[in-house]
Enzyme design. Structure first.
Site, PDB file in Angstrom:
ATOM      1  CG  HIS A  49       2.306  -2.287 -15.148  1.00 29.48           C
ATOM      2  ND1 HIS A  49       2.033  -3.533 -14.632  1.00 29.48           N
ATOM      3  CD2 HIS A  49       3.337  -2.458 -16.002  1.00 29.48           C
ATOM      4  CE1 HIS A  49       2.858  -4.414 -15.163  1.00 29.48           C
ATOM      5  NE2 HIS A  49       3.658  -3.791 -15.998  1.00 29.48           N
ATOM      6  CG  MET A 102      -1.294  -8.651  -6.325  1.00 26.90           C
ATOM      7  SD  MET A 102      -0.273  -7.912  -7.640  1.00 26.90           S
ATOM      8  CE  MET A 102       0.505  -9.399  -8.272  1.00 26.90           C
ATOM      9  CG  ASN A 127      -3.317  -0.986 -12.617  1.00 30.93           C
ATOM     10  OD1 ASN A 127      -3.202  -1.200 -11.405  1.00 30.93           O
ATOM     11  ND2 ASN A 127      -2.610  -1.654 -13.522  1.00 30.93           N
ATOM     12  N   GLY A 130       0.794  -1.234   0.000  1.00 28.75           N
ATOM     13  CA  GLY A 130       0.000   0.000   0.000  1.00 28.75           C
ATOM     14  C   GLY A 130       0.819   1.273   0.000  1.00 28.75           C
ATOM     15  CD  GLN A 161      10.698   9.059 -10.625  1.00 24.78           C
ATOM     16  OE1 GLN A 161       9.964   9.833 -11.238  1.00 24.78           O
ATOM     17  NE2 GLN A 161      11.601   9.471  -9.742  1.00 24.78           N
TER      18      GLN A 161
HETATM   19  C1  GRF Z   1       3.409  -1.247  -7.506  1.00 23.00           C
HETATM   20  O1  GRF Z   1       4.694  -1.477  -7.969  1.00 23.00           O
HETATM   21  C2  GRF Z   1       2.438  -1.156  -8.639  1.00 23.00           C
HETATM   22  O2  GRF Z   1       3.002  -0.657  -9.810  1.00 23.00           O
HETATM   23  C3  GRF Z   1       2.031  -2.587  -8.851  1.00 23.00           C
HETATM   24  O3  GRF Z   1       1.998  -3.145  -7.571  1.00 23.00           O
HETATM   25  C4  GRF Z   1       2.885  -2.442  -6.707  1.00 23.00           C
HETATM   26  C5  GRF Z   1       2.105  -2.021  -5.501  1.00 23.00           C
HETATM   27  O4  GRF Z   1       2.923  -1.482  -4.490  1.00 23.00           O
HETATM   28  N1  GRF Z   1       0.773  -2.651  -9.562  1.00 23.00           N
HETATM   29  P1  GRF Z   1       2.262  -0.846  -3.185  1.00 23.00           P
HETATM   30  O5  GRF Z   1       1.340  -1.894  -2.584  1.00 23.00           O
HETATM   31  O6  GRF Z   1       1.526   0.380  -3.597  1.00 23.00           O
HETATM   32  O7  GRF Z   1       3.417  -0.548  -2.285  1.00 23.00           O
END
Ligand code: GRF
Length: 192
Positions: free
Chosen positions: A111, A92, A109, A12, A175
């Site tokens: 990525h 996920m 989203n 998160g 980033q």
């Molecule tokens: C991030 O790297 C995002 O790009 C991918 O999942 C990761 C989530 O990280 N979809 P977090 O849970 O926000 O730390």
């Protein structure tokens, strides 16, 4: 103002960056609720600490998608909390047409690659294995594909000679934490 329902499965850190941008006044939005499909996901702990509704959503019997009763429940939860926009942040699961139709053009989203390069899982490993000179992150609208959909913002990250998956991922994450609030503010301001 956007009323954002954040969906996650893990740490998160992107949710946290969004919450901090709202608190700092650089993102004109409100967190309506935080929904996770993993009961002990750290994103829920962060949400509780920030005083945001933190909700575990049991997505059984499905393992990789949000569908059926869980999808209905998600829609209900978002409505109950006044959400009008969905930000997937490390969620996920694949979202299916029920949610996509209900929130058409209102699901984004993040990525960890410069899409359309390296979609799907392990994007930083894919970048290293491909010998890419640079990678980065992308905030995009969600459609029925995996990591497809119109792109809102991208940030580049160089791949260094001695990068490991972890070191590269750490720089991409930094980033992401800038890109996600920026992309959401673009939408909030009607500039997307
Ligand atoms: C991030 O790297 C995002 O790009 C991918 O999942 C990761 C989530 O990280 N979809 P977090 O849970 O926000 O730390």
């Amino acid at each position: 103002m956007l009323n954002i329902a954040v969906f996650g499965s893990g740490s998160g850190s992107n949710y946290q960056a969004i919450a901090e941008a709202i608190a700092a006044g650089t993102l004109n939005a409100r967190i309506a609720c935080v929904i996770a499909d993993v009961e002990d996901a750290f994103i829920l702990e962060r949400a509780r600490k920030n005083g945001h509704p933190a909700i575990y959503l049991d997505c059984a019997p499905f393992k990789t998608k949000l569908d059926g009763e869980a999808e209905q429940r998600a829609l209900q939860l978002i409505e109950e909390h006044g959400g009008d926009f969905i930000a997937l942040a490390g969620f996920m699961r694949i979202v299916k047409p029920g949610l996509l139709r209900a929130f058409a053009g209102r699901i984004v989203n993040i990525h960890p690659s410069l899409l359309p390069n390296f979609p799907g899982l392990d994007a930083s490993r894919q970048a290293l294995e491909a010998g890419a000179a640079e990678t980065g992150c992308t905030v995009h609208f969600v459609d029925e594909g995996i990591d497809t959909g119109p792109i809102l913002i991208q940030k580049k990250v160089p791949v260094l000679a001695d990068d490991t998956e972890e070191s590269l991922m750490n720089r991409i994450h930094a980033q992401e934490h800038i890109a996600y609030p920026e992309a959401l503010q673009k939408i909030a301001a009607g500039h997307s």
